[in-house]
Write a protein that holds these residues in place. Structure first.
Motif, PDB file in Angstrom:
ATOM      1  N   ALA A  75       5.051 -32.635  27.863  1.00  0.00           N
ATOM      2  CA  ALA A  75       5.017 -33.232  26.517  1.00  0.00           C
ATOM      3  C   ALA A  75       4.911 -32.221  25.373  1.00  0.00           C
ATOM      4  O   ALA A  75       5.682 -32.297  24.410  1.00  0.00           O
ATOM      5  N   PRO A  76       3.981 -31.253  25.399  1.00  0.00           N
ATOM      6  CA  PRO A  76       3.836 -30.367  24.226  1.00  0.00           C
ATOM      7  C   PRO A  76       4.837 -29.207  24.167  1.00  0.00           C
ATOM      8  O   PRO A  76       4.800 -28.414  23.227  1.00  0.00           O
ATOM      9  N   LEU A  77       5.714 -29.090  25.146  1.00  0.00           N
ATOM     10  CA  LEU A  77       6.618 -27.941  25.201  1.00  0.00           C
ATOM     11  C   LEU A  77       7.716 -28.042  24.145  1.00  0.00           C
ATOM     12  O   LEU A  77       8.080 -29.131  23.696  1.00  0.00           O
ATOM     13  N   SER A  78       8.282 -26.892  23.769  1.00  0.00           N
ATOM     14  CA  SER A  78       9.353 -26.841  22.774  1.00  0.00           C
ATOM     15  C   SER A  78      10.668 -27.344  23.378  1.00  0.00           C
ATOM     16  O   SER A  78      10.805 -27.463  24.604  1.00  0.00           O
ATOM     17  N   GLY A  79      11.633 -27.598  22.497  1.00  0.00           N
ATOM     18  CA  GLY A  79      12.941 -28.052  22.960  1.00  0.00           C
ATOM     19  C   GLY A  79      13.609 -27.035  23.868  1.00  0.00           C
ATOM     20  O   GLY A  79      14.249 -27.396  24.867  1.00  0.00           O
ATOM     21  N   GLY A  80      13.453 -25.743  23.557  1.00  0.00           N
ATOM     22  CA  GLY A  80      14.046 -24.693  24.375  1.00  0.00           C
ATOM     23  C   GLY A  80      13.425 -24.625  25.755  1.00  0.00           C
ATOM     24  O   GLY A  80      14.125 -24.434  26.765  1.00  0.00           O
ATOM     25  N   GLU A  81      12.095 -24.787  25.826  1.00  0.00           N
ATOM     26  CA  GLU A  81      11.407 -24.767  27.127  1.00  0.00           C
ATOM     27  C   GLU A  81      11.803 -25.982  27.964  1.00  0.00           C
ATOM     28  O   GLU A  81      12.034 -25.860  29.174  1.00  0.00           O
ATOM     29  N   ARG A  82      11.892 -27.128  27.344  1.00  0.00           N
ATOM     30  CA  ARG A  82      12.308 -28.340  28.065  1.00  0.00           C
ATOM     31  C   ARG A  82      13.726 -28.180  28.607  1.00  0.00           C
ATOM     32  O   ARG A  82      14.041 -28.626  29.708  1.00  0.00           O
ATOM     33  N   ARG A  83      14.588 -27.528  27.805  1.00  0.00           N
ATOM     34  CA  ARG A  83      15.980 -27.369  28.235  1.00  0.00           C
ATOM     35  C   ARG A  83      16.075 -26.469  29.462  1.00  0.00           C
ATOM     36  O   ARG A  83      16.861 -26.721  30.380  1.00  0.00           O
ATOM     37  N   ARG A  84      15.271 -25.410  29.503  1.00  0.00           N
ATOM     38  CA  ARG A  84      15.265 -24.538  30.674  1.00  0.00           C
ATOM     39  C   ARG A  84      14.760 -25.281  31.907  1.00  0.00           C
ATOM     40  O   ARG A  84      15.245 -25.083  33.023  1.00  0.00           O
ATOM     41  N   ILE A  85      13.774 -26.158  31.713  1.00  0.00           N
ATOM     42  CA  ILE A  85      13.252 -26.962  32.835  1.00  0.00           C
ATOM     43  C   ILE A  85      14.347 -27.891  33.361  1.00  0.00           C
ATOM     44  O   ILE A  85      14.556 -28.010  34.575  1.00  0.00           O
ATOM     45  N   ALA A  86      15.070 -28.547  32.447  1.00  0.00           N
ATOM     46  CA  ALA A  86      16.159 -29.453  32.863  1.00  0.00           C
ATOM     47  C   ALA A  86      17.242 -28.679  33.607  1.00  0.00           C
ATOM     48  O   ALA A  86      17.800 -29.172  34.600  1.00  0.00           O
ATOM     49  N   LEU A  87      17.551 -27.472  33.142  1.00  0.00           N
ATOM     50  CA  LEU A  87      18.574 -26.655  33.801  1.00  0.00           C
ATOM     51  C   LEU A  87      18.105 -26.225  35.185  1.00  0.00           C
ATOM     52  O   LEU A  87      18.881 -26.264  36.154  1.00  0.00           O
ATOM     53  N   ALA A  88      16.838 -25.825  35.301  1.00  0.00           N
ATOM     54  CA  ALA A  88      16.293 -25.429  36.608  1.00  0.00           C
ATOM     55  C   ALA A  88      16.338 -26.601  37.584  1.00  0.00           C
ATOM     56  O   ALA A  88      16.720 -26.450  38.756  1.00  0.00           O
ATOM     57  N   LYS A  89      15.966 -27.774  37.119  1.00  0.00           N
ATOM     58  CA  LYS A  89      15.979 -28.977  37.960  1.00  0.00           C
ATOM     59  C   LYS A  89      17.382 -29.244  38.504  1.00  0.00           C
ATOM     60  O   LYS A  89      17.566 -29.559  39.679  1.00  0.00           O
TER      61      LYS A  89
END
Length: 602
Positions: free
Chosen positions: A129-143
């Protein structure tokens, strides 16, 4: 023969009164790596969303082969904000299970810098929840990359990745078996990864063989045939082709069997910049002194980012600034800018920044400046100046510069409040240039700009006489617009890199290897099962066999390249030879993938 994965048949899509796609038919086969380019708003994202069946076509149909496994990275992720990174990326796998998987280790290290996710407060157990848009995007890419797919569809995958992350992603995608369709404005990435290009233009899609460099050549050749000699001479595509042919020699590893034709096409195109002439003009506008840093220390709060830096930005210097996130690139520019804006009164934590008396600075930051939303585009530009001197006798009106930056006559009357993020970014840059600065600081100028606008920006900067510092993760843009590269490597120093970004990546790799060698073993490291001596011997034996096979493939490829060059005018024969090359490339990809799998065991 490659199996067809997706068929797009006579597809059309209309938004309002505008036809984004009109009767488009395409196909994606096994092994395809397709880059999608075109102007913002021309339908690139719509095309790949329909391709992935995330959006329906108005007419026509999209069919997938039976059981097709598709992974999609959209511009807006669907991550659960209440979940942890661990839950979203590796699900419920035990530590020893995921840590023993070479692919998962590679993805986590490549996208996050380590298995313990340095930079995330609780590592894998960080709540999203508190992560930035860039951090969330890297998580989605890793997934997405950890899973197995037949087709991967990526929309701007390099956004929020640094130079190292982009280099890792390019290598990772080259080594995967999955087919790929990718929208990106990162031209270096397209050249490294893609073997075909789709150019979305005015409702149609034009197909080209090869990566970005091949696409530029083929498009220039097509336009050469369609245009008069003088129109051809003025074409920006040819200028970029000249840069590609005269710049770094290995833009792609793909063979060029029409090199002679490319050289003939650009024979009368001058180099992108007359550096000596620009330097002379810049000196006349700026004098001898621009920025002098003496024993400077830069801090962000209590954190020291740079220590005892002595450096000089001279008249006409065009500098690319690269470095790890958080190393102080933006902070350094801000410290210099504040000294300029306050006429030397605002100084960094230590040392001194001396600013030349004639410096007129324009600073494009990562934040888009707020403008009156009721203003029209042309009005917002004319508020700064009616005409602009671009140097070397080039002068443009506000309207002409608007057109250069993609705002046609109709768009110039659009209210600022109705512009997209990318259009606002273009307008911000346009207003800066209209103010006739002699020093430019550009912090991530390529964000949200399409490739056509980037080439137009590069053309404007080619003749711009002044000093310039560019911070960008877009490797192509840095290499294209600057003459020297400096790096912040995270050790509080500033270094010049004679070999540019290649040298930066090598230095960072050596630093990471040294840190890994000296670091204590983590839980994840200890969870990786030890291989027996017999397994290691078997792996080494198979590795040696694969290396011999790869050598033979290289020899065959060399012979085929020579045959293609000898028969360049016989297009039927060239097509057959090119098909043989493709088969060899597929065989090589399989062997290299197996080699990488065995390398962990040997």
């Amino acid at each position: 023969m490659a199996v067809n994965l997706v068929n797009v048949e006579n597809v059309s899509k209309v938004y309002g009164t505008r036809a984004l796609l009109d009767g488009v038919s395409l196909g994606v086969s096994e092994g395809d790596r397709i880059g999608v380019v075109g102007r913002n708003g021309d339908g690139k994202t719509t095309l790949i969303r329909m391709l992935a069946k995330l959006e329906d076509a108005d007419t026509g149909r999209v069919t997938h082969s039976g059981g097709l496994r598709t992974g999609v990275l959209t511009q807006h992720d669907s991550l659960d904000p209440a979940a942890t990174v661990r839950h979203e990326v590796i699900r419920d796998m035990a530590d020893h299970e995921w840590a023993g998987n070479a692919k998962i280790r590679d993805v986590l290290t490549g996208l996050f810098g380590g298995l313990d996710l340095p930079g995330f407060p609780q590592g894998l157990d960080t709540v999203i929840a508190p992560l930035s848009g860039g951090e969330r995007r890297r998580i989605a890419l890793a997934k997405l990359l950890i899973e197995e797919q037949d087709l991967i569809v990526l929309d701007e995958p390099t956004n929020h990745l640094d130079v190292e992350g982009i280099a890792w992603l390019a290598q990772h995608l080259r080594e995967r078996r999955s087919a790929l369709v990718c929208v990106t404005h990162d031209r270096w990435f397209l050249d490294q990864v893609c073997t075909r290009m789709w150019d979305v233009q005015r409702g149609d899609v034009f197909e080209y063989e090869g990566g970005y460099s091949d696409y530029v050549f083929a498009r220039a050749e097509r336009e050469r045939i369609a245009a008069t000699e003088e129109t051809k001479r003025q074409n920006l595509v040819r200028k970029e082709l000249a840069w590609l042919r005269r710049g770094a020699p290995a833009r792609t590893s793909k063979p060029r069997f029409r090199v002679e034709a490319a050289n003939e096409l650009i024979a009368d195109v001058p180099p992108p910049r007359d550096s000596s002439e620009l330097m002379k003009f810049a000196s006349s506008r700026l004098g001898k002194s621009v920025f002098d840093l003496e024993d400077v220390t830069v801090q962000a709060g209590p954190k020291v980012l740079l220590k005892h830096v002595t450096w000089q930005l001279g008249p006409g210097d065009r500098i690319g600034l690269v470095g790890v996130n958080g190393a102080g690139k933006t902070s350094l520019l801000r410290a210099m800018a504040e000294a300029a804006w306050t006429q030397g009164e605002a100084q960094p934590a230590g040392g001194r920044v001396a600013v030349g008396k004639t410096v007129k600075l324009a600073y494009l930051s990562q934040e888009v400046a707020e403008l009156d939303p009721s203003w029209r585009v042309l009005q917002a530009v004319q508020q700064v100046r009616e005409r602009v001197d671009l140097g070397k006798g080039r002068e443009m009106t506000a309207g002409q510069l608007c057109e250069t930056f993609g705002f046609n006559k109709e768009k110039q009357w659009t209210p600022v409040g109705d512009l997209s993020g990318g259009e606002r970014r273009r307008l911000q840059l346009l207003r800066l240039l209209m103010d006739e600065p002699n020093v430019l600081f550009l912090d991530e100028p390529t964000n949200d700009l399409d490739i056509e606008t980037l080439t137009q920006l590069e053309d404007v900067l080619d003749g711009w006489p002044g000093s310039m510092i560019v911070i960008s993760h877009d490797r192509f843009f840095v290499e294209r617009t600057t003459d020297r590269v400096f790096a912040l490597l995270g050790d509080a120093t500033l270094r010049m890199l004679p070999r540019g970004i290649d040298e930066y990546l090598e230095r960072r790799r050596r630093m990471e290897e040294a840190a890994a060698a000296s670091a204590p073993a983590t839980v994840a490291d200890r969870a990786v099962p030890e291989k027996s001596a017999a397994d290691q011997r078997a792996a080494k034996k198979e590795l040696q066999k694969i290396e011999r096979q790869l050598d033979k493939i290289s020899e065959k490829e060399t012979k085929l390249h020579a045959q293609i060059a000898d028969n360049a005018t016989d297009f039927e024969k060239v097509a057959k030879l090119d098909a043989e090359l493709r088969d060899l490339a597929g065989e090589r990809d399989d062997l290299e993938l197996r080699w990488l799998e065995l390398a962990d065991d040997a």
